[in-house]
Design an enzyme around this catalytic site. Structure first.
Site, PDB file in Angstrom:
ATOM      1  N   GLY A 145       5.402  -4.299   4.415  1.00 25.22           N
ATOM      2  CA  GLY A 145       5.195  -5.585   5.096  1.00 25.22           C
ATOM      3  C   GLY A 145       6.504  -6.283   5.402  1.00 25.22           C
ATOM      4  N   GLY A 152       4.695   2.437   4.206  1.00 22.02           N
ATOM      5  CA  GLY A 152       4.290   3.311   3.104  1.00 22.02           C
ATOM      6  C   GLY A 152       3.825   4.689   3.549  1.00 22.02           C
ATOM      7  N   LYS A 194      -4.873   0.104  13.316  1.00 21.15           N
ATOM      8  CA  LYS A 194      -5.324  -1.010  14.151  1.00 21.15           C
ATOM      9  C   LYS A 194      -4.250  -1.615  15.033  1.00 21.15           C
ATOM     10  CE  LYS A 194      -9.103  -2.555  11.308  1.00 21.15           C
ATOM     11  NZ  LYS A 194      -9.504  -3.501  10.282  1.00 21.15           N
ATOM     12  N   ARG A 215      11.347   3.889  -6.104  1.00 28.11           N
ATOM     13  CA  ARG A 215      11.855   2.508  -6.184  1.00 28.11           C
ATOM     14  C   ARG A 215      12.797   2.313  -7.365  1.00 28.11           C
ATOM     15  NH1 ARG A 215       6.136  -0.239  -4.516  1.00 28.11           N
ATOM     16  NH2 ARG A 215       6.541  -0.277  -2.282  1.00 28.11           N
TER      17      ARG A 215
HETATM   18  P1  AMP Z   1      -1.988   1.025   9.045  1.00 26.69           P
HETATM   19  O1  AMP Z   1      -2.273   0.465   7.691  1.00 26.69           O
HETATM   20  O2  AMP Z   1      -2.522   0.217  10.178  1.00 26.69           O
HETATM   21  O3  AMP Z   1      -0.544   1.440   9.228  1.00 26.69           O
HETATM   22  O4  AMP Z   1      -2.835   2.358   9.130  1.00 26.69           O
HETATM   23  C1  AMP Z   1      -2.643   3.460   8.301  1.00 26.69           C
HETATM   24  C2  AMP Z   1      -3.923   4.248   8.288  1.00 26.69           C
HETATM   25  O5  AMP Z   1      -4.263   4.641   9.604  1.00 26.69           O
HETATM   26  C3  AMP Z   1      -3.866   5.510   7.471  1.00 26.69           C
HETATM   27  O6  AMP Z   1      -4.616   5.321   6.308  1.00 26.69           O
HETATM   28  C4  AMP Z   1      -4.502   6.561   8.381  1.00 26.69           C
HETATM   29  O7  AMP Z   1      -5.476   7.341   7.736  1.00 26.69           O
HETATM   30  C5  AMP Z   1      -5.156   5.709   9.460  1.00 26.69           C
HETATM   31  N1  AMP Z   1      -5.338   6.446  10.721  1.00 26.69           N
HETATM   32  C6  AMP Z   1      -4.406   7.098  11.438  1.00 26.69           C
HETATM   33  N2  AMP Z   1      -4.964   7.696  12.491  1.00 26.69           N
HETATM   34  C7  AMP Z   1      -6.277   7.429  12.457  1.00 26.69           C
HETATM   35  C8  AMP Z   1      -7.401   7.789  13.271  1.00 26.69           C
HETATM   36  N3  AMP Z   1      -7.233   8.541  14.355  1.00 26.69           N
HETATM   37  N4  AMP Z   1      -8.619   7.329  12.921  1.00 26.69           N
HETATM   38  C9  AMP Z   1      -8.768   6.560  11.817  1.00 26.69           C
HETATM   39  N5  AMP Z   1      -7.762   6.185  11.006  1.00 26.69           N
HETATM   40  C10 AMP Z   1      -6.529   6.616  11.316  1.00 26.69           C
END
Ligand code: AMP
Length: 420
Positions: free
Chosen positions: A399, A376, A220, A35
């Site tokens: 975000g 990130g 999610k 950054r």
């Molecule tokens: P997000 O903040 O929703 O973009 O999610 C990022 C996170 O998703 C990272 O910390 C990953 O470790 C997690 N992630 C990716 N694939 C999986 C999975 N199959 N099971 C659990 N967590 C996951």
């Protein structure tokens, strides 16, 4: 609207909102200066034009002044990248900051202490009792609003023009990211980071060369609904991996074992699949996963279909074969957007799918695709592999990037373009 390229900085003091929210180790050394490096072209432009600079930023999430989050820790890293000495004001308000900014000479740079030492920056009251009534919350917010105006006015008084170059906080209507622009109706502009980010996202979301493929990962579905809906209106192909896979798999009758799954989002998953069909968007999921018997680096692992995972096992990464199946669609794409890992990439054992995606995207870029990597985790993956220069654009905003892609007019963008 003014442009940094044509604005006359000669003899002027520019107050620049930068994003120096960088990671520090226990010795308070900057461990990733991405950054800081990103902000340098903007700073050099102002200095080369005969201006002086007042830098303002936040660092971390302090609840008040604390040494841990002092921006003094990053002075050396900025000086090294800029090739010039910095002056420092140990409080972003008060006599020292006012005096030092007033006495700035062309070519000098003053860094203000962390803006978030003051609640006024974000406009969120601090120290309210957990059981505070709505009435108390409302009156605390109103009292802070009045103080926020004074805070913003004081910051604005240091300078002749305002530059917003902090895309990472552009989705927040904070004092330094949006409200301050009001004091510079004819002397406000984007810095190069902001300009670059806006241009890159607009290129992808407004006028993409086709085929356009998005790769969405992460944990999610619920946090990505709006972006999935937006993307379904724009893309030709949507690859969904990561933890989201299992909500879609279960919704379609699959067995997901102990994999992360949002049972309250199954209907939504089906609706999104229906929407994709209606719009002619091809949806891709990993058909095979690396599954593990626990969420740990030393777990036992094997390969299983993503929709047939035994109880006691969880899918933690897209398998090599699954990623290989996405290769053709990515290599024949002309625009690629990637947001989110397709596995638990923080653990080396489950990072292979994400690493493979990164590699394929660099190959597709070499073959002529425009690739935008944002968020990130995907950016960390690209940096870890040394691929940052091998994709078309690496976004610094998490975000903010998602909200901008969702079609939200970001306060930090609006404040420069139009009203506040
Ligand atoms: P997000 O903040 O929703 O973009 O999610 C990022 C996170 O998703 C990272 O910390 C990953 O470790 C997690 N992630 C990716 N694939 C999986 C999975 N199959 N099971 C659990 N967590 C996951």
């Amino acid at each position: 609207m003014q442009s940094i390229d044509t604005y006359d900085f000669s003899g002027k003091r520019a107050i620049i909102r930068v994003d120096f929210n960088v990671p520090l180790n226990e010795k308070f050394e900057v461990t990733d200066d991405t950054r800081i490096r990103a902000a340098i072209p903007t700073l050099k432009k102002v200095l080369a034009g005969g201006g002086a600079i007042i830098l303002m930023s936040h660092l971390g999430r302090p609840k008040g002044p604390t040494d841990k989050y002092s921006l003094k820790h990053i002075i050396a890293a900025v000086e090294q990248r800029l090739g010039a000495k910095l002056l420092f004001a140990s409080d972003c308000l008060g006599a020292e900051a006012a005096e030092k900014s007033k006495n700035l000479k062309p070519g000098e740079v003053l860094l203000l202490e962390n803006l978030r030492f003051y609640a006024e920056e974000e406009g969120k009251p601090r120290g309210l009792a957990e059981d505070a009534s709505d009435e108390e919350k409302k009156s605390a917010k109103a009292a802070l609003k009045a103080k926020q105006k004074e805070f913003t006015k004081a910051l604005a008084s240091y300078a002749d023009c305002y530059i917003n170059d902090a895309f990472g906080t552009a989705h927040r209507a904070h004092a330094s990211t949006a409200l301050i622009a009001e004091y510079f109706p004819n002397d406000k502009m984007f810095g190069y980071v902001m300009e670059g980010e806006i241009k890159a996202v607009d290129k992808v979301m407004q006028n993409p060369a086709r085929p356009f493929t998005a790769v969405l990962g992460g944990s999610k579905v619920s946090s990505k609904i709006t972006i999935i809906e937006q993307l379904l209106k724009k893309v030709d192909n949507l690859i969904i991996g990561g933890g989201m896979t299992f909500t879609f798999a279960k919704a379609q009758g699959g067995k997901v074992g102990n994999s992360i799954c949002e049972d309250d989002q199954l209907d939504l998953a089906l609706r999104l699949i229906g929407e994709a069909k209606e719009k002619g968007v091809k949806l891709y999921f990993p058909d095979e996963e690396v599954i593990a018997d626990k969420f740990a680096e030393d777990a036992n692992t094997k390969i299983a279909p993503a929709n047939d995972i035994p109880d006691g096992w969880q899918g933690l990464d897209a398998s090599e074969a699954a990623v290989a199946k996405w290769k053709d669609v990515l290599l024949s794409s002309k625009t690629i957007l990637w947001n989110g890992p397709v596995g638990v990439f923080e653990m080396e054992k489950f990072a292979k799918g994400t690493d493979a995606i990164a590699k394929i995207i660099t190959d597709a870029t070499q073959a002529g695709a425009y690739s935008l990597v944002g968020g990130g985790d995907s950016v960390a993956a690209v940096n870890k592999l040394g691929y940052a220069d091998k994709v078309s654009y690496v976004s610094t905003g998490g975000g903010a990037l998602l909200e901008y892609m969702e079609g939200v007019e970001l306060p930090g963008v609006k404040a420069i373009r139009g009203g506040c």
